[in-house]
Design a protein around this motif. Structure first.
Motif, PDB file in Angstrom:
ATOM      1  N   VAL A 172      27.777  22.601   0.239  1.00 32.14           N
ATOM      2  CA  VAL A 172      26.634  23.051  -0.576  1.00 32.14           C
ATOM      3  C   VAL A 172      27.123  23.802  -1.805  1.00 32.14           C
ATOM      4  CG1 VAL A 172      24.580  24.501  -0.594  1.00 32.14           C
ATOM      5  CG2 VAL A 172      25.117  23.140   1.431  1.00 32.14           C
ATOM      6  N   ASN A 173      28.077  24.706  -1.598  1.00 29.70           N
ATOM      7  CA  ASN A 173      28.618  25.471  -2.729  1.00 29.70           C
ATOM      8  C   ASN A 173      29.393  24.580  -3.700  1.00 29.70           C
ATOM      9  OD1 ASN A 173      27.575  27.868  -1.714  1.00 29.70           O
ATOM     10  ND2 ASN A 173      29.425  28.330  -0.545  1.00 29.70           N
ATOM     11  N   ARG A 233      28.795  21.365  -4.329  1.00 29.44           N
ATOM     12  CA  ARG A 233      27.808  20.614  -5.125  1.00 29.44           C
ATOM     13  C   ARG A 233      27.186  21.516  -6.183  1.00 29.44           C
ATOM     14  NH1 ARG A 233      25.955  18.887   0.215  1.00 29.44           N
ATOM     15  NH2 ARG A 233      26.918  16.886   0.760  1.00 29.44           N
ATOM     16  N   ARG A 234      26.878  22.750  -5.817  1.00 25.41           N
ATOM     17  CA  ARG A 234      26.274  23.693  -6.759  1.00 25.41           C
ATOM     18  C   ARG A 234      27.212  23.988  -7.928  1.00 25.41           C
ATOM     19  NH1 ARG A 234      28.642  28.359  -7.907  1.00 25.41           N
ATOM     20  NH2 ARG A 234      28.994  28.674  -5.689  1.00 25.41           N
ATOM     21  N   CYS A 235      28.471  24.247  -7.615  1.00 21.86           N
ATOM     22  CA  CYS A 235      29.458  24.547  -8.658  1.00 21.86           C
ATOM     23  C   CYS A 235      29.684  23.333  -9.564  1.00 21.86           C
ATOM     24  CB  CYS A 235      30.772  24.980  -8.007  1.00 21.86           C
ATOM     25  SG  CYS A 235      32.050  25.479  -9.180  1.00 21.86           S
ATOM     26  N   ALA A 291      27.547  20.874 -10.221  1.00 17.53           N
ATOM     27  CA  ALA A 291      26.366  20.648 -11.054  1.00 17.53           C
ATOM     28  C   ALA A 291      26.310  21.624 -12.226  1.00 17.53           C
ATOM     29  CB  ALA A 291      25.109  20.784 -10.200  1.00 17.53           C
ATOM     30  N   GLU A 292      26.779  22.858 -12.000  1.00 19.14           N
ATOM     31  CA  GLU A 292      26.704  23.885 -13.041  1.00 19.14           C
ATOM     32  C   GLU A 292      27.809  23.743 -14.090  1.00 19.14           C
ATOM     33  OE1 GLU A 292      26.875  27.544 -10.921  1.00 19.14           O
ATOM     34  OE2 GLU A 292      24.794  27.442 -10.205  1.00 19.14           O
ATOM     35  N   ASN A 293      28.950  23.165 -13.702  1.00 23.02           N
ATOM     36  CA  ASN A 293      30.120  23.218 -14.579  1.00 23.02           C
ATOM     37  C   ASN A 293      30.700  21.855 -14.962  1.00 23.02           C
ATOM     38  OD1 ASN A 293      30.700  26.278 -14.530  1.00 23.02           O
ATOM     39  ND2 ASN A 293      30.531  25.772 -12.361  1.00 23.02           N
ATOM     40  N   TYR A 296      34.200  28.647  -9.470  1.00 24.74           N
ATOM     41  CA  TYR A 296      33.665  28.686  -8.113  1.00 24.74           C
ATOM     42  C   TYR A 296      33.293  30.113  -7.722  1.00 24.74           C
ATOM     43  CZ  TYR A 296      33.234  28.028  -3.079  1.00 24.74           C
ATOM     44  OH  TYR A 296      32.752  28.012  -1.795  1.00 24.74           O
ATOM     45  N   LYS A 339      32.256  32.252  -9.773  1.00 25.51           N
ATOM     46  CA  LYS A 339      31.279  32.661 -10.780  1.00 25.51           C
ATOM     47  C   LYS A 339      31.846  33.726 -11.709  1.00 25.51           C
ATOM     48  CE  LYS A 339      27.160  31.429  -8.130  1.00 25.51           C
ATOM     49  NZ  LYS A 339      25.836  31.866  -7.627  1.00 25.51           N
ATOM     50  N   SER A 356      33.556  15.472  -0.505  1.00 20.76           N
ATOM     51  CA  SER A 356      33.216  16.034  -1.815  1.00 20.76           C
ATOM     52  C   SER A 356      33.280  14.987  -2.918  1.00 20.76           C
ATOM     53  CB  SER A 356      34.166  17.196  -2.149  1.00 20.76           C
ATOM     54  OG  SER A 356      34.068  18.219  -1.186  1.00 20.76           O
ATOM     55  N   ARG A 375      34.949  17.408  -8.390  1.00 21.28           N
ATOM     56  CA  ARG A 375      34.468  17.833  -7.066  1.00 21.28           C
ATOM     57  C   ARG A 375      35.633  18.092  -6.105  1.00 21.28           C
ATOM     58  NH1 ARG A 375      28.780  16.366  -6.037  1.00 21.28           N
ATOM     59  NH2 ARG A 375      29.312  16.182  -3.835  1.00 21.28           N
TER      60      ARG A 375
END
Length: 300
Positions: free
Chosen positions: A9-10, A12-14, A16-18, A87, A89, A203, A250
Motif C-alpha cells: 500500500v505504501n 503504491r502511494r509513494c 503515485a505521488e512521485n 518514501y 516523505k 510491486s 516501483r
C-alpha cells in the motif's frame, strides 16, 4: 506468508505521488550513460570502419563498457537515495542523483563490486551453456544471447538481493566501510530474500514483464506475420518504455520500503533486549542498596 506484503500500500502511494520526478531521474541517468557510452565508443567505431581490427580494439571496448557500468552503478546510488527520501516523505531533489560523486570513493568501490559480480555470473553462465549445448547454440546465436542474458539477470538479481540495502547503509553511515556495509546488508537480509523477491515481483513484476515482452515479441512475430507498421512499432516502444520506467520506480521504492521495515524490526528487537537487560539489572541494584542499608544499620 510474505512479511513484506503489507508494504504494498505504501509502495503504491509513494509511486503515485512521485512518478514524474523519478521518471525524469531515470531519463537523466539514461541520457548521461548513453552520452558517455557514445562519446567513448565513437573513436572505436572509426577504427572498426577503417578495417584495422586488432585485439587491442576489443580490449579497449571492454574496458569502456566496464567504465560505463561503473558510472551507472554510481548514479544508481543517488537514485536509491532519492527513492528512500521520498518514501520517508523527506525532501528529495534531483541533486541527490549525484550523491555517489560526493561520496565517490565508497561509491566507486561498491560499483566495482557489483559490476565484477555481474561479470562473473555472465562468464559462468556462458561457460555452462557452452558446455551443455555447444552444438545447438553454435547454430542459434540469438538463442544463446537471450539465454545468457536471462540466466545472468536472474542469478544476479538473486545475489543482488543479498546486498540490497548497501546504498542505504552507506548514505546513513558516512564512516561505514564498503565491506562492512555489504556484510551488514547481508545480515539484515538473512532469511528475508525470498520474501523480498516476492515484494519486488508484486510491486513491479507485471510492468517489467510487459515491457520485456513488448520489446522481444514484435521482432519475432514480424518475421512470421509480416512487418509491423512504423506507427505500431513506435507505439509499442513508447508503451514498453513507460512500463519499464514504472517497474523500475516501483521496484526501487520496494527496496526502500523493505529497508525501513527491516530497520524498524531490528530497532524493536534491540529495544526488547535493552528492556530485558534493564529488568535483570534492576533486582541486583535493589539487593545491593538493601545490603548497604542493612550494613549501615548494624554499624549504628
Amino acid at each position: 506468508m510474505n512479511s513484506f506484503k503489507p508494504l504494498l500500500v505504501n509502495i503504491r502511494r509513494c509511486a503515485a505521488e512521485n512518478i514524474p520526478k523519478l521518471a525524469l531521474t531515470i531519463m537523466i541517468m539514461g541520457l548521461i550513460s548513453y552520452s558517455v557510452l557514445g562519446a567513448a565508443l565513437a573513436p572505436l567505431g572509426g577504427v572498426l570502419a577503417s578495417g584495422a581490427v586488432n585485439p587491442i580494439v576489443f580490449i579497449a571496448a571492454f574496458f569502456l563498457l566496464f567504465a560505463v557500468a561503473i558510472l551507472n552503478n554510481i548514479l544508481l546510488y543517488g537514485f536509491f537515495i532519492m527513492v528512500h527520501l521520498m518514501y520517508k516523505k523527506e525532501r528529495a531533489v534531483l541533486g541527490h542523483l549525484f550523491t555517489g560523486f560526493r561520496d565517490f570513493l565508497r561509491a566507486f568501490k561498491t560499483a566495482v563490486f557489483f559490476v565484477a559480480l555481474y561479470m562473473l555470473v555472465v562468464f559462468a553462465a556462458g561457460f555452462c551453456l557452452y558446455l551443455t549445448s555447444a552444438d545447438f547454440f553454435a547454430e542459434h546465436l540469438e538463442a544463446l544471447f537471450f539465454s545468457l542474458v536471462l540466466i545472468s539477470l536472474c542469478v544476479s538479481a538473486f545475489l543482488y538481493f543479498r546486498f540490497a540495502f548497501t546504498w542505504f547503509l552507506l548514505y546513513e553511515n558516512p564512516k561505514l566501510k564498503v565491506m562492512q556495509a555489504l556484510r551488514k546488508s547481508s545480515a539484515l537480509m538473512k532469511k528475508k530474500r525470498f520474501a523480498f523477491f516476492l515484494l519486488c515481483v508484486q510491486s513491479g513484476g507485471f510492468y517489467l514483464a510487459f515491457a520485456l515482452v513488448s520489446l522481444i515479441v514484435p521482432p519475432l512475430l514480424g518475421q512470421k506475420i509480416g512487418t509491423f507498421s512504423a506507427f505500431t512499432l513506435s507505439f509499442i516502444r513508447v508503451l514498453s518504455t513507460l512500463f519499464l520506467y514504472i517497474s523500475l520506480i516501483r521496484i526501487g521504492i520496494a527496496f526502500a520500503a523493505a529497508y525501513e521495515a527491516v530497520k524498524s524490526e531490528q530497532n524493536a528487537e534491540n529495544s526488547k533486549i535493552q528492556s530485558a537487560c534493564n529488568a535483570l539489572s534492576a533486582p541486583a541494584d535493589t539487593q545491593g542498596d538493601s545490603a548497604h542499608t542493612n550494613s549501615g544499620d548494624t554499624d549504628l
